[in-house]
Design a protein around this motif. Structure first.
Motif, PDB file in Angstrom:
ATOM      1  N   LYS A 279     -46.933  44.102 -64.608  1.00 33.34           N
ATOM      2  CA  LYS A 279     -46.870  42.968 -65.372  1.00 33.34           C
ATOM      3  C   LYS A 279     -47.544  43.012 -66.580  1.00 33.34           C
ATOM      4  CE  LYS A 279     -44.649  39.804 -61.931  1.00 33.34           C
ATOM      5  NZ  LYS A 279     -45.034  38.709 -60.838  1.00 33.34           N
ATOM      6  N   TYR A 305     -26.854  49.443 -69.924  1.00 34.76           N
ATOM      7  CA  TYR A 305     -27.924  50.401 -69.290  1.00 34.76           C
ATOM      8  C   TYR A 305     -27.241  51.862 -69.359  1.00 34.76           C
ATOM      9  CZ  TYR A 305     -30.467  50.989 -65.164  1.00 34.76           C
ATOM     10  OH  TYR A 305     -31.573  51.140 -64.239  1.00 34.76           O
ATOM     11  N   HIS A 335     -40.175  48.164 -60.501  1.00 37.87           N
ATOM     12  CA  HIS A 335     -40.706  46.751 -60.573  1.00 37.87           C
ATOM     13  C   HIS A 335     -40.936  46.583 -62.115  1.00 37.87           C
ATOM     14  CE1 HIS A 335     -41.679  45.825 -56.539  1.00 37.87           C
ATOM     15  NE2 HIS A 335     -42.809  46.814 -56.264  1.00 37.87           N
ATOM     16  N   GLU A 337     -38.802  47.909 -64.216  1.00 37.17           N
ATOM     17  CA  GLU A 337     -37.341  47.645 -64.616  1.00 37.17           C
ATOM     18  C   GLU A 337     -36.881  46.168 -64.496  1.00 37.17           C
ATOM     19  OE1 GLU A 337     -34.547  49.988 -62.980  1.00 37.17           O
ATOM     20  OE2 GLU A 337     -32.668  48.700 -63.427  1.00 37.17           O
ATOM     21  N   GLU A 338     -37.161  45.858 -63.268  1.00 37.22           N
ATOM     22  CA  GLU A 338     -36.905  44.471 -62.772  1.00 37.22           C
ATOM     23  C   GLU A 338     -37.390  43.078 -63.615  1.00 37.22           C
ATOM     24  OE1 GLU A 338     -37.911  43.781 -58.653  1.00 37.22           O
ATOM     25  OE2 GLU A 338     -37.548  41.562 -58.836  1.00 37.22           O
ATOM     26  N   VAL A 339     -38.762  43.409 -63.936  1.00 33.25           N
ATOM     27  CA  VAL A 339     -39.226  42.435 -64.766  1.00 33.25           C
ATOM     28  C   VAL A 339     -38.865  42.462 -66.265  1.00 33.25           C
ATOM     29  CG1 VAL A 339     -41.828  41.904 -65.845  1.00 33.25           C
ATOM     30  CG2 VAL A 339     -41.550  42.338 -63.449  1.00 33.25           C
ATOM     31  N   LEU A 341     -36.065  43.636 -67.453  1.00 35.98           N
ATOM     32  CA  LEU A 341     -34.639  43.327 -67.446  1.00 35.98           C
ATOM     33  C   LEU A 341     -34.296  41.780 -67.582  1.00 35.98           C
ATOM     34  CD1 LEU A 341     -32.538  46.177 -65.709  1.00 35.98           C
ATOM     35  CD2 LEU A 341     -33.469  45.745 -68.079  1.00 35.98           C
ATOM     36  N   ASN A 342     -35.459  41.229 -66.805  1.00 37.69           N
ATOM     37  CA  ASN A 342     -35.379  39.608 -66.826  1.00 37.69           C
ATOM     38  C   ASN A 342     -36.297  38.758 -67.812  1.00 37.69           C
ATOM     39  OD1 ASN A 342     -33.384  39.058 -64.538  1.00 37.69           O
ATOM     40  ND2 ASN A 342     -35.195  40.470 -63.489  1.00 37.69           N
ATOM     41  N   ASP A 343     -36.629  39.688 -68.839  1.00 36.19           N
ATOM     42  CA  ASP A 343     -37.511  39.087 -69.819  1.00 36.19           C
ATOM     43  C   ASP A 343     -36.955  38.825 -71.003  1.00 36.19           C
ATOM     44  OD1 ASP A 343     -41.102  39.152 -70.498  1.00 36.19           O
ATOM     45  OD2 ASP A 343     -39.581  39.268 -72.051  1.00 36.19           O
ATOM     46  N   ASP A 344     -37.010  37.782 -71.869  1.00 36.32           N
ATOM     47  CA  ASP A 344     -36.214  37.735 -73.115  1.00 36.32           C
ATOM     48  C   ASP A 344     -36.547  38.747 -74.207  1.00 36.32           C
ATOM     49  OD1 ASP A 344     -36.550  33.740 -72.930  1.00 36.32           O
ATOM     50  OD2 ASP A 344     -34.923  35.316 -71.899  1.00 36.32           O
ATOM     51  N   ILE A 347     -34.552  41.544 -73.315  1.00 37.45           N
ATOM     52  CA  ILE A 347     -32.888  40.921 -73.366  1.00 37.45           C
ATOM     53  C   ILE A 347     -32.396  40.977 -74.767  1.00 37.45           C
ATOM     54  CG2 ILE A 347     -31.151  39.205 -72.627  1.00 37.45           C
ATOM     55  CD1 ILE A 347     -33.120  38.455 -70.175  1.00 37.45           C
ATOM     56  N   TYR A 352     -32.870  48.632 -72.099  1.00 36.20           N
ATOM     57  CA  TYR A 352     -32.582  49.126 -70.954  1.00 36.20           C
ATOM     58  C   TYR A 352     -33.486  50.576 -70.712  1.00 36.20           C
ATOM     59  CZ  TYR A 352     -28.825  45.233 -70.825  1.00 36.20           C
ATOM     60  OH  TYR A 352     -28.204  44.218 -70.726  1.00 36.20           O
TER      61      TYR A 352
END
Ligand code: SDX
Length: 418
Positions: A279, A305, A335, A337-339, A341-344, A347, A352
């Motif tokens: 993070k 993607y 991890h 990627e997950e963080v 892809l959910n971060d403005d 986005i 991607y």
């Protein structure tokens, strides 16, 4: 045919519009300067088409990639051999059984390098990056094959690139060169030449051969990317295939392009060594004051993607499980990627994972050293470079590539008296 209208300094001009087979629209401005005296300005060419091409289609918004109309996912799933895909890209069709047999025979015949060329490896400093060696060696092929037979040179460079690359690796670890074997596939021969040793029996693990087949195919072409455009640019001056490919290798080496796969692993190792706090690094990637970028993320064309990254992510799990390797870097990558892809921040910018984000995990699982990752990318991309060079040479519209500029320097002034 529809046209595009431009109004410049009160005058209206019309330009023809070109529509591609996938309904992409291009404004043909070949007459712009003659008609208006003005040029366009597009640093990085994000809005500029350099040519018309029938080789590869990318839809960045929908995450689509097709070689000669065939979706990349279907090509990989079909079990197609890398050399068949190379043939498809270069000649525009799948080879018949006879065509494949003769192409494969030629590839085998031309897999070894001139014995004198082996001496070159003795004169690079020990820590020379293998991309520098690959580029230098490809250019020097013109010294060994001065016949200018470019059709044969396409075979020569494709067949010899893997041998040159494996020899560079062997030289770097002080082991003897291993010759290619006529009965091995292209990916298997790469692994054979890299990992076989005269003092022990080495059999290429089928799971590694399959993983490398898939990696080579996924990297085989990507339309007008930086290195392919470089190959076209150099070839447009009339330079040989060897010279053009050598230049393409150098362009691919850059960390923003093919060199990113090496940077991704180094980034993941940095995060692992820093306690795995992924993070913190996502926050750094968003911080304009930090020059840190999430390597393996973002793409000029894909705003979705990267289909290649999706396949590689699936394969990484399978290959690691099959070889019984547990790589904490894969968990960190997932991890991250997950963080992201959910971060403005990511986005909003449509950032991607791209092809480089997971490829290094697979290369690492095969025992390939990090500084050889971009060489693996180059071996995959070789057919694409060759196909585009051939298409450029055969295109009657091809002219020497020579962009214009907008000059912003000093206007005329006197040379100070001496
Ligand atoms: C390849 O072209 C191809 O087809 C290439 C390739 C192929 O097969 O040939 O697909 C292979 O080269 C893949 C890309 C590998 N490179 C990397 O992973 C390096 C990290 N990514 C970036 O540096 C970047 O995303 C590029 C170079 C890939 C694309 O750069 P662009 O299109 O010039 O985008 P940009 O630098 O203008 O970025 C737009 C915005 C910026 O923020 P703002 O100024 O708008 O606030 O997005 C940000 C950038 O700061 N951004 C990133 C980022 N990538 C872009 N922020 C953090 N991390 C990133 N990775």
């Amino acid at each position: 045919m529809s046209t595009a209208k431009l109004v410049l300094e009160g005058k209206e001009y019309e330009f023809p519009v070109v529509v591609g087979s996938e309904n992409e629209v291009g404004i043909d401005i070949t007459s712009l300067r003659a008609k208006t005296g003005a040029i366009t300005l597009d640093p990085g060419y994000g809005n500029t088409g350099s040519c018309e091409s029938a080789i590869t289609y990318i839809d960045g918004e929908r995450g689509i990639l097709r070689y000669r109309g065939y979706p990349i996912e279907k090509i990989v799933e079909s079990g197609a051999r890398f050399i068949e895909v190379a043939y498809l890209l270069i000649y525009g069709k799948w080879p018949s059984a006879e065509e494949y047999a003769s192409f494969s025979k030629l590839m085998t015949q031309h897999s070894i390098i001139h014995e004198d060329m082996k001496n070159f490896f003795n004169h690079f400093p020990p820590m020379t990056h293998p991309m520098a060696i690959l580029s230098a060696m490809v250019a020097s092929l013109s010294g060994f094959y001065p016949d200018g037979d470019e059709e044969l040179n396409m075979i020569r460079v494709l067949a010899k690139a893997k041998t040159i690359s494996a020899y560079a690796y062997k030289k770097s670890i002080g082991e003897p060169f291993v010759y290619p074997k006529p009965d091995l596939s292209y990916p298997a021969n790469i692994l054979h030449m890299m990992f076989a040793h005269p003092m022990e029996d080495y059999q290429v693990p089928p799971v590694m051969e399959e993983a490398l087949r898939m990696l080579l195919i996924l990297h085989a072409d990507h339309e007008q990317n930086c290195s392919t455009s470089t190959v076209r640019m150099v070839g447009s001056s009339g330079a040989s295939l060897f010279a053009s490919i050598s230049a393409g290798v150098c362009a691919l080496w850059g960390p923003l392009h093919g060199g990113a796969n090496q940077e991704v692993i180094q980034m993941l190792e940095r995060i692992r060594d820093d306690g795995g706090d992924y993070k913190k690094y996502v926050a750094m990637a968003k911080d304009k004051d930090s020059d840190f970028r999430l390597m393996g993320f973002g793409h000029r064309v894909y705003k979705n993607y990267d289909p290649r990254a999706r396949i590689l992510k699936e394969q990484a799990d399978k290959v690691l499980e099959l070889v019984g390797v547990k790589d904490p870097l894969l968990d960190i990558a997932k991890h991250l990627e997950e963080v992201a892809l959910n971060d403005d921040y990511f986005i909003e910018r449509k950032l991607y994972p791209n092809v480089d984000f997971y490829s290094g995990i697979l290369y690492k699982a095969m025992g390939i050293p990090t500084n050889m990752f971009t060489v693996m990318f180059a071996l995959g991309r070789m057919p694409g470079w060759i196909a585009h060079w051939k298409e450029m040479k055969e295109d009657p519209a091809t002219r020497i590539n020579r962009p214009r500029q907008i000059y912003t320097g000093p206007t005329e002034r006197e040379v100070p008296p001496r």
